[in-house]
Design a protein around this motif. Structure first.
Motif, PDB file in Angstrom:
ATOM      1  N   ILE A  69       0.639  -0.986   0.219  1.00 54.54           N
ATOM      2  CA  ILE A  69      -0.014  -0.109   0.262  1.00 54.54           C
ATOM      3  C   ILE A  69       0.895   1.232   0.580  1.00 54.54           C
ATOM      4  CG2 ILE A  69      -1.518   1.245   1.694  1.00 54.54           C
ATOM      5  CD1 ILE A  69      -3.246  -1.198   2.430  1.00 54.54           C
ATOM      6  N   ALA A  70       0.712   1.746  -0.939  1.00 53.44           N
ATOM      7  CA  ALA A  70       1.945   2.998  -0.898  1.00 53.44           C
ATOM      8  C   ALA A  70       0.974   4.295  -0.651  1.00 53.44           C
ATOM      9  CB  ALA A  70       2.198   3.410  -2.126  1.00 53.44           C
ATOM     10  N   ARG A  71       1.882   5.000   0.426  1.00 52.55           N
ATOM     11  CA  ARG A  71       0.874   6.449   0.707  1.00 52.55           C
ATOM     12  C   ARG A  71       1.879   7.138   1.291  1.00 52.55           C
ATOM     13  NH1 ARG A  71       1.844   5.258   6.776  1.00 52.55           N
ATOM     14  NH2 ARG A  71       4.068   4.345   7.115  1.00 52.55           N
ATOM     15  N   PHE A  72       1.607   8.881   1.752  1.00 50.18           N
ATOM     16  CA  PHE A  72       2.260   9.574   2.221  1.00 50.18           C
ATOM     17  C   PHE A  72       1.231   9.658   3.790  1.00 50.18           C
ATOM     18  CE2 PHE A  72       1.776  14.000   2.697  1.00 50.18           C
ATOM     19  CZ  PHE A  72       2.616  14.329   3.186  1.00 50.18           C
ATOM     20  N   GLY A  73       2.262  10.490   4.059  1.00 50.10           N
ATOM     21  CA  GLY A  73       2.049  10.855   5.794  1.00 50.10           C
ATOM     22  C   GLY A  73       1.305   9.673   7.092  1.00 50.10           C
ATOM     23  N   PRO A  74       2.783  10.142   7.652  1.00 45.76           N
ATOM     24  CA  PRO A  74       2.154   8.572   8.599  1.00 45.76           C
ATOM     25  C   PRO A  74       0.712   8.648   9.846  1.00 45.76           C
ATOM     26  CG  PRO A  74       3.140  11.292  10.081  1.00 45.76           C
ATOM     27  CD  PRO A  74       3.064  11.427   8.862  1.00 45.76           C
ATOM     28  N   ALA A  75       0.339   7.611   9.552  1.00 46.34           N
ATOM     29  CA  ALA A  75      -0.434   6.977  10.906  1.00 46.34           C
ATOM     30  C   ALA A  75      -0.149   6.605  12.312  1.00 46.34           C
ATOM     31  CB  ALA A  75      -1.424   5.838  10.042  1.00 46.34           C
ATOM     32  N   LEU A  76      -0.565   7.046  13.075  1.00 49.42           N
ATOM     33  CA  LEU A  76      -0.223   7.117  14.595  1.00 49.42           C
ATOM     34  C   LEU A  76      -0.330   5.258  15.278  1.00 49.42           C
ATOM     35  CD1 LEU A  76      -3.034   9.143  16.163  1.00 49.42           C
ATOM     36  CD2 LEU A  76      -0.462   9.682  16.393  1.00 49.42           C
ATOM     37  N   ASN A  77      -0.875   4.352  14.662  1.00 50.33           N
ATOM     38  CA  ASN A  77      -0.747   3.200  14.679  1.00 50.33           C
ATOM     39  C   ASN A  77       0.378   2.658  14.294  1.00 50.33           C
ATOM     40  OD1 ASN A  77      -1.462   2.885  12.283  1.00 50.33           O
ATOM     41  ND2 ASN A  77      -3.276   1.780  12.383  1.00 50.33           N
ATOM     42  N   ASP A  78       1.568   3.169  12.975  1.00 49.35           N
ATOM     43  CA  ASP A  78       2.492   2.614  12.663  1.00 49.35           C
ATOM     44  C   ASP A  78       3.358   2.978  13.787  1.00 49.35           C
ATOM     45  OD1 ASP A  78       1.443   1.720  10.274  1.00 49.35           O
ATOM     46  OD2 ASP A  78       1.761   4.348   9.290  1.00 49.35           O
ATOM     47  N   TYR A  79       3.745   3.666  14.666  1.00 50.07           N
ATOM     48  CA  TYR A  79       4.231   4.343  15.636  1.00 50.07           C
ATOM     49  C   TYR A  79       4.045   3.623  17.086  1.00 50.07           C
ATOM     50  CZ  TYR A  79       6.088   7.227  12.041  1.00 50.07           C
ATOM     51  OH  TYR A  79       6.440   7.347  10.551  1.00 50.07           O
ATOM     52  N   ARG A  80       2.788   2.879  17.424  1.00 49.03           N
ATOM     53  CA  ARG A  80       2.878   2.037  18.648  1.00 49.03           C
ATOM     54  C   ARG A  80       4.345   0.813  19.108  1.00 49.03           C
ATOM     55  NH1 ARG A  80      -1.254   0.579  17.683  1.00 49.03           N
ATOM     56  NH2 ARG A  80      -1.422  -1.598  17.643  1.00 49.03           N
ATOM     57  N   GLY A  81       4.574   2.000  20.295  1.00 48.19           N
ATOM     58  CA  GLY A  81       5.912   0.983  21.081  1.00 48.19           C
ATOM     59  C   GLY A  81       5.229  -0.835  21.665  1.00 48.19           C
ATOM     60  N   SER A  82       5.998  -1.276  21.212  1.00 49.32           N
ATOM     61  CA  SER A  82       5.666  -2.387  22.155  1.00 49.32           C
ATOM     62  C   SER A  82       5.243  -1.896  23.603  1.00 49.32           C
ATOM     63  CB  SER A  82       7.393  -3.682  22.675  1.00 49.32           C
ATOM     64  OG  SER A  82       8.376  -2.411  23.223  1.00 49.32           O
ATOM     65  N   ASP A  83       5.875  -0.949  24.558  1.00 54.23           N
ATOM     66  CA  ASP A  83       5.406  -0.981  25.553  1.00 54.23           C
ATOM     67  C   ASP A  83       3.780  -0.225  25.320  1.00 54.23           C
ATOM     68  OD1 ASP A  83       5.588   1.525  24.487  1.00 54.23           O
ATOM     69  OD2 ASP A  83       6.976   2.482  25.671  1.00 54.23           O
ATOM     70  N   GLY A  84       3.240   0.181  23.992  1.00 53.31           N
ATOM     71  CA  GLY A  84       1.795   0.544  23.723  1.00 53.31           C
ATOM     72  C   GLY A  84       1.819   1.661  24.028  1.00 53.31           C
ATOM     73  N   ALA A  85       2.394   2.662  24.079  1.00 53.82           N
ATOM     74  CA  ALA A  85       2.739   4.171  24.112  1.00 53.82           C
ATOM     75  C   ALA A  85       3.602   4.446  22.608  1.00 53.82           C
ATOM     76  CB  ALA A  85       4.219   4.841  25.207  1.00 53.82           C
ATOM     77  N   LEU A  86       3.593   5.682  22.139  1.00 54.98           N
ATOM     78  CA  LEU A  86       3.609   6.197  21.420  1.00 54.98           C
ATOM     79  C   LEU A  86       5.104   6.747  20.715  1.00 54.98           C
ATOM     80  CD1 LEU A  86       2.525   7.279  18.125  1.00 54.98           C
ATOM     81  CD2 LEU A  86       1.928   9.779  19.002  1.00 54.98           C
TER      82      LEU A  86
END
Length: 265
Positions: A69-86
């Motif tokens: 899937i090609a895309r522009f712009g970050p999505a929050l759920n792409d940056y969720r860490g293993s600890d559940g934090a952003l």
């Protein structure tokens, strides 16, 4: 086999413009989706699709999203860490995306148009969601030609300890197509929300088709210029459309406990 029991309120509404009643019905679960054909006219779509060539396009991480899937712009759920934090890297990506968006000079700006019309329908301007006072990015561009798995989007589940300064009670997804296939590429929404035992059917970021088999659903293939608003907590998916382009701007709307609307991606 018993007949499928149908919820008459899980319906696709087609209108000329969005209204506050549409947004309220989607938030309350008394409508499936609201489709606005011709939200943007053909000349605007043609200009916009050319302008998107000035945006830096990337792919999702293939370990998380195996179908390209090609895309522009970050999505929050792409940056969720293993600890559940952003993860802090999100803010770097959000800042870079804003700079790129400004440099691309999209005129007209389809995201600004959509937010203005939705805000007018609701009766108040729509502001970006904030985290510790910092506004998040909203307004991704995605080209989905190979389909998308059955999945749901619900920030209060993705970040159960809370993420935004605002408290969200309902989440809606907005899509605005600037290129669409003549066949395939349908968006399907089911009258079905996530359940804990669904995790036994997980595949990558989504779930196997068996998760929604037998449930009431609505499918829609949109044309360039069409807009679709639906409750993203309902499981949904996108069908493949090989050989043609399916390009849309997208963001989430959140209805807060104070009755305001916020947006993010």
């Amino acid at each position: 086999m018993p007949a499928l029991r149908v919820d008459p309120l899980f319906a696709l509404l087609v209108a000329d413009a969005y209204t506050d009643r549409h947004i309220a019905a989607l938030a309350a679960g008394t409508a499936a989706a609201v489709h606005i054909p011709g939200f943007l006219d053909e000349p605007t779509c043609a200009v916009t699709i050319k302008s998107t060539n000035r945006l830096p396009i990337d792919d999702y991480d293939p370990t998380r999203v195996p179908v390209r899937i090609a895309r522009f712009g970050p999505a929050l759920n792409d940056y969720r860490g293993s600890d559940g934090a952003l993860h802090e890297r999100y803010w770097q990506a959000a800042n870079a995306a804003r700079i790129a968006w400004t440099a691309a000079r999209l005129r007209p700006d389809p995201v600004a148009i959509a937010l203005a019309r939705l805000g007018a329908a609701w009766g108040s301007a729509i502001a970006p969601a904030t985290i510790s006072g910092r506004p998040v990015f909203g307004g991704t561009l995605r080209e989905i030609n190979n389909g998308a798995f059955v999945h749901f989007d619900e920030v209060v589940r993705e970040y159960p300890d809370g993420l935004f300064d605002q408290q969200v009670i309902a989440q809606l997804a907005f899509n605005l197509w600037i290129a669409a296939p003549e066949s395939g590429g349908e968006t399907t929404m089911w009258r079905r929300r996530w359940r804990p035992d669904d995790e036994t059917h997980r595949t990558g970021y989504g779930y196997t088709p068996s998760t929604v088999r037998g449930y009431q659903h609505i499918s829609l293939r949109s044309s360039a210029g069409d807009a679709l608003l639906f409750n993203s907590a309902n499981l949904h998916a996108v069908a493949p459309n090989p050989g043609q382009r399916r390009v849309a701007f997208a963001f989430f709307l959140g209805l807060t406990v104070t009755g305001t609307l916020i947006f993010w991606s």
